[in-house]
Design a protein around this motif. Structure first.
Motif, PDB file in Angstrom:
ATOM      1  N   ASP A  56       0.818  -1.213   0.000  1.00 40.35           N
ATOM      2  CA  ASP A  56       0.000   0.000   0.000  1.00 40.35           C
ATOM      3  C   ASP A  56       0.851   1.262   0.000  1.00 40.35           C
ATOM      4  OD1 ASP A  56      -3.086  -0.359   0.475  1.00 40.35           O
ATOM      5  OD2 ASP A  56      -2.068  -2.014   1.478  1.00 40.35           O
ATOM      6  N   THR A  57       0.341   2.314  -0.617  1.00 43.53           N
ATOM      7  CA  THR A  57       1.069   3.582  -0.617  1.00 43.53           C
ATOM      8  C   THR A  57       1.265   4.092   0.805  1.00 43.53           C
ATOM      9  OG1 THR A  57      -1.003   4.707  -1.068  1.00 43.53           O
ATOM     10  CG2 THR A  57       0.461   4.350  -2.916  1.00 43.53           C
ATOM     11  N   GLN A  58       0.300   3.838   1.662  1.00 42.62           N
ATOM     12  CA  GLN A  58       0.438   4.272   3.051  1.00 42.62           C
ATOM     13  C   GLN A  58       1.664   3.622   3.694  1.00 42.62           C
ATOM     14  OE1 GLN A  58      -0.404   6.382   5.067  1.00 42.62           O
ATOM     15  NE2 GLN A  58      -0.185   5.544   7.110  1.00 42.62           N
ATOM     16  N   ASP A  59       2.014   2.419   3.274  1.00 41.58           N
ATOM     17  CA  ASP A  59       3.224   1.762   3.797  1.00 41.58           C
ATOM     18  C   ASP A  59       4.479   2.557   3.429  1.00 41.58           C
ATOM     19  OD1 ASP A  59       1.490  -0.277   4.592  1.00 41.58           O
ATOM     20  OD2 ASP A  59       1.878  -1.465   2.800  1.00 41.58           O
ATOM     21  N   LEU A  68       4.574   5.865   2.923  1.00 37.21           N
ATOM     22  CA  LEU A  68       4.584   7.101   3.718  1.00 37.21           C
ATOM     23  C   LEU A  68       4.982   6.801   5.161  1.00 37.21           C
ATOM     24  CD1 LEU A  68       1.592   9.165   2.368  1.00 37.21           C
ATOM     25  CD2 LEU A  68       3.822   8.710   1.380  1.00 37.21           C
ATOM     26  N   ASP A 105      -4.964   0.099  -3.795  1.00 34.62           N
ATOM     27  CA  ASP A 105      -4.777   0.295  -2.359  1.00 34.62           C
ATOM     28  C   ASP A 105      -5.981  -0.164  -1.549  1.00 34.62           C
ATOM     29  OD1 ASP A 105      -2.250   2.000  -1.513  1.00 34.62           O
ATOM     30  OD2 ASP A 105      -2.863   2.651  -3.503  1.00 34.62           O
ATOM     31  N   GLN A 113      -5.579   2.609   6.784  1.00 33.33           N
ATOM     32  CA  GLN A 113      -4.641   1.535   6.493  1.00 33.33           C
ATOM     33  C   GLN A 113      -3.945   1.065   7.778  1.00 33.33           C
ATOM     34  OE1 GLN A 113      -3.828  -0.563   4.428  1.00 33.33           O
ATOM     35  NE2 GLN A 113      -1.685  -1.083   4.767  1.00 33.33           N
ATOM     36  N   THR A 160      -4.177   9.754   4.125  1.00 31.70           N
ATOM     37  CA  THR A 160      -3.069  10.159   3.255  1.00 31.70           C
ATOM     38  C   THR A 160      -3.268   9.629   1.840  1.00 31.70           C
ATOM     39  OG1 THR A 160      -1.807   8.292   4.088  1.00 31.70           O
ATOM     40  CG2 THR A 160      -1.317  10.425   5.026  1.00 31.70           C
ATOM     41  N   GLN A 161      -3.874   8.468   1.711  1.00 35.91           N
ATOM     42  CA  GLN A 161      -4.134   7.925   0.382  1.00 35.91           C
ATOM     43  C   GLN A 161      -5.030   8.870  -0.422  1.00 35.91           C
ATOM     44  OE1 GLN A 161      -3.140   5.886  -1.667  1.00 35.91           O
ATOM     45  NE2 GLN A 161      -4.823   5.437  -3.051  1.00 35.91           N
ATOM     46  N   LEU A 184      -2.731  11.351  -2.092  1.00 34.95           N
ATOM     47  CA  LEU A 184      -2.006  10.795  -3.236  1.00 34.95           C
ATOM     48  C   LEU A 184      -2.945  10.593  -4.425  1.00 34.95           C
ATOM     49  CD1 LEU A 184       0.513   8.296  -1.668  1.00 34.95           C
ATOM     50  CD2 LEU A 184       0.494  10.772  -1.694  1.00 34.95           C
ATOM     51  N   TRP A 232       9.392  15.634   5.326  1.00 33.33           N
ATOM     52  CA  TRP A 232       9.839  14.834   4.185  1.00 33.33           C
ATOM     53  C   TRP A 232       8.947  15.130   2.983  1.00 33.33           C
ATOM     54  CZ3 TRP A 232       5.548  12.129   3.044  1.00 33.33           C
ATOM     55  CH2 TRP A 232       4.810  11.462   4.041  1.00 33.33           C
TER      56      TRP A 232
END
Lengths: 318, 318, 318, 318
Positions: free
Chosen positions: A227-230, A232, B227, C229, D228-229, D232, D301
């Motif tokens: 996952d993209t959250q992983d 971040l 996701d 998530q 947060t997803q 993105l 970041w």
């Protein structure tokens, strides 16, 4: 007789001048598991990797890659590749089973670029100690035990300053990679290519760089998270550990989310990676990107990969 | 001569008694794009699908599946499959190119279970109108334009009450699927199998059910999102649209995150799907699950798939 | 003189018959940090909590809650609450500063339901050892060090069988909570209320249950994570640790994503929590839910909270 | 008599030279809903906003902010603020109820920096047409109907070149904001301050910039998403719509995830925002950041906010 085939990327054999720091980075920060340590070589893998290891680390004078390992599709493909490569005039080394722990009979040779590849079929699949073993029968270790905790090994990205065209030909014709996406310079020469033997957009990226400290280099090896959250969450973990990185961002090529982080021991770069697409089409037409489209192909959005000093860091691939 | 091979799942040909409701569901709620409509047949695909369509929908007396389409690896595989299947006594129908819009010369036949499969190689890849086309050269449509907006077609899950063993044999031996995970009953019979010709855990799942309204049924067709957050967002969208679903949850088999939702027009079930693992190992040993492990393999966690009336809903596959 | 006010929920004082298991659960699985241990009492908090602790755990005969602690808005509010409560005939105990480590001068009293509340203003904010301290000046500990790793303490949910109406009145009138959402039975009685002194939908939920093992119970205490998530990742972590839970799902009330998990030591339930909305409106009209809407308010979607035996588990609140 | 208090940020009154483009951006790309249009003024809000609007847009010669609206805690606070401000020599304009649609009796005045603020208590909460109304009783519109689809209005960030110290004093002492985090220059002057009347880290940020096109400017207004997803996903949506942005990244100050995007009509910047922390502590000590820590406080970041030409773009606040 049909041509021998590669099944998948296997592992990177990494040498580091600071083994403690590299082990801390890969085991505690990235969160890889250690299968075993034999004669100073540490065999690591992600919780979802199925083979003996996807990374070996050992101490040496400097940070560099000894070779990149690949599994063949069939047992007989190892020696069939040897025959075929020698037929083309490639010098091939035969490697006894067990020379690398967990890896069967193998061959090693150099690409025209100077990068060493190892091909093998047999791989040990060692049992995991019960307290680390997943409750799922189709998963190797418990997930999320520590650090970034990616699922599996994904790809390598290698750079070279010489024999570019020969190396593309070698990868495509001798090793059977399919070109998936590529970047051409203004003269129409391919200067970056993303190639795979699997439906991933790339198992290997090969990039031409006119000037490099040595002719063959590793730009990065990559681990996949779901996952993209992983990714971040990884950024937070890296900042808390005082480790530099580029990202997060999204590549145009492969459409994948990335974060590039340096192993402070070896200098090797790791790409934390998710998203992207799979290619199941048997008649895939490679996507061509021109120099004008370069910034889009590098960085669709996010922290730019391009024109960053940090992004030029590579380590030698012997 | 080498055996013909399948490359990938292609599409499901769906019939619905309520074409307006089905089109609203698939286009506005799920968010598929319509490639074109010809003679009352609507050709749909996800924003990341590369072929002409992954779903066709047309009006009929009831909700059912006409056939499931599969692409072969090579052009010559279509007729090679015909020869091989007829050699085994299977009745094979030759289908002229263009019979299904966007699909080339094809063959159709029934599995022992009664499900109709169509095999073909040629697929149109129509241009997308500029205002819907992605700015990325490797992506078909702009993503996230409407509804759930999954990336691509993923798999089908089919149920049968008869010829179970024959059908597994047929899928594995005639069509070249590899068994990835399977469930055995207390007598050791395989009663559910997840099989693929790709590194996905399954392109098709085939499940034995002793009693069904008709012998061959579709349990679901599945679209993939990148996701898990996309699946939870889908749950919100479905609730706001008054559409019933099961999930979210995580399967033990395949390790994927799921949400099952019914097309209110046809009754066809769609699985919104992400996560899971890929199998690149050439020597993969199929994962066996027993009846005692059944609840784990069905629902690792989350809203249980098992023992829900809603989960028994299937539509006919003619 | 203006009325004394509460600022926020402070901590839960938990007793467990199995201190090792509870510490393993809260420190390793949930991932709370231990501020200190004094005389067998362990003071824990999340990486984003600012005060001395949000949970204290000590060994006892059974699993129960000693009291729930709340911070007042001003130093003088502690004794002003004492005066006001005694004026209403409430028996109030004065508690010396430091009786609970890290907590200043306090008062304790019982709600009409029998639950013990403690009010105080002064809270220690101990320095964190450098290797655990966040690199961010506005964050207490490094995030993501272990386990589920929620950000902060969120709310408590308490159940009672007696003095329901009196307790709502007490919470609203004596303690200044605002009703945000509530459930009425068919006779128009409030049987569940979500109340806050902050913009959270609830700092405390108070639920009427006609039959309970003892009159005052804790249904759960809740920790907040930033992303959905994180809650799904928690589900994986809990399964790998063999710990039972309900969820994930989304409540209608509060619109929050939930996962309920039991401390295997004390039996105390923890709600892992994210999403939801904040109430900044000064003229908020409490949302009323009827019995017919109950399933929606409990479980908007996902693994249902309702009618599960597991969901009836509560622990005593003395 | 107790001091009047602000409850929350209300809305931004925006003027745009290209009303069609701004409406396309805010309604189709960001995904705000339009409450109503009266005399050429469009009243917009997010699906989770509770009041009449959080943004008004009307056509004008150039892109600028007319004023920023704030709700008071009590009805009587509006005139109490008028009295108190006039007592301090501030010129205060009385505004009839309904002058801005949906807003009751109000006052307007300028900060020492030149920014116009409007204070009011009464706000209309218009019914939503049934087909757009959420199935949840505590939510205004169906979520995820179009575009980025943030939940609610969050904060404003304003810049000034003059009267910096006076403006901080005014915000803190006259309007009751609490300083949460601030940046000091090498002489110890506060040059950036994040302040709130709610537990958010900031409802308003006030930043000193030595040179600006006009003395009072809006740097951005911000909408909140839950995950947060979502941010993105917003990046993908913006790229597909050809709209420039900075991000994603994470601020040190507030710990929030950000993405800055420009309305191509008015030039107004919108921050898409999630994560971060809440301040419930009544004795919060403002976090001080020094010039050396500036890059950390700006960009913990991700795609850097600092030293980007794009980041200097502001619009006039009259």
């Amino acid at each position: 007789m049909s041509k021998p085939e590669l099944a998948k990327l296997g592992y990177v054999a990494l040498v580091t001048p600071d083994i403690e720091k590299s082990l801390w980075f890969f085991k505690e920060v990235i969160g890889l598991e250690e299968t075993e340590e034999v004669d100073g070589v540490h065999y690591l893998r992600a919780w979802g990797d199925f083979g003996h290891h996807s990374l070996s680390i050992e101490k040496g004078e400097s940070g560099y890659v000894k070779h990149v390992g690949w599994r063949t599709k069939n047992p007989k493909d190892v020696l069939a590749f040897k025959t075929a490569l020698e037929h083309e005039g490639v010098k091939v080394q035969h490697v006894e089973a067990g020379t690398t722990r967990g890896i069967g009979e193998a061959i090693r040779f150099q690409l025209p670029s100077g990068h060493s590849f190892e091909l093998y079929y047999d791989v040990d699949k060692p049992e995991v100690a019960e307290h680390r073993r997943s409750v799922l029968k189709n998963q190797t270790y418990k997930s999320w035990a520590k650090g970034v905790s990616p699922r599996r090994f994904d790809h390598v990205n290698i750079h070279a300053s010489e024999n570019i065209k020969e190396t593309y030909n070698f990868l495509l014709e001798q090793l059977g990679f399919k070109m998936r996406e590529y970047l051409v310079d203004d003269d129409g020469n391919t200067i970056a290519g993303w190639m795979s033997v699997t439906p991933l957009v790339h198992d290997v990226a090969f990039i031409a760089k006119p000037s490099l400290p040595t002719k063959a280099r590793l730009h990065h090896l990559s681990y996949w998270s779901d996952d993209t959250q992983d990714i971040l969450r990884a950024a937070d973990i890296l900042k808390e550990n005082g480790i530099q990185f580029i990202g997060p961002g999204k590549h145009g090529v492969s459409q994948a989310i990335y974060l590039y982080v340096m192993d402070p021991g070896s200098g090797a770069r790791v790409e934390l990676f998710t998203g992207g697409y799979l290619i199941f089409e048997p008649d895939w037409e490679p996507i061509e990107w021109t120099m004008e489209e370069r910034s889009l192909s590098n960085t669709y959005w996010g922290d730019s990969v391009q024109d960053k000093e940090l992004n030029n860091i590579t380590i030698e691939a012997k």
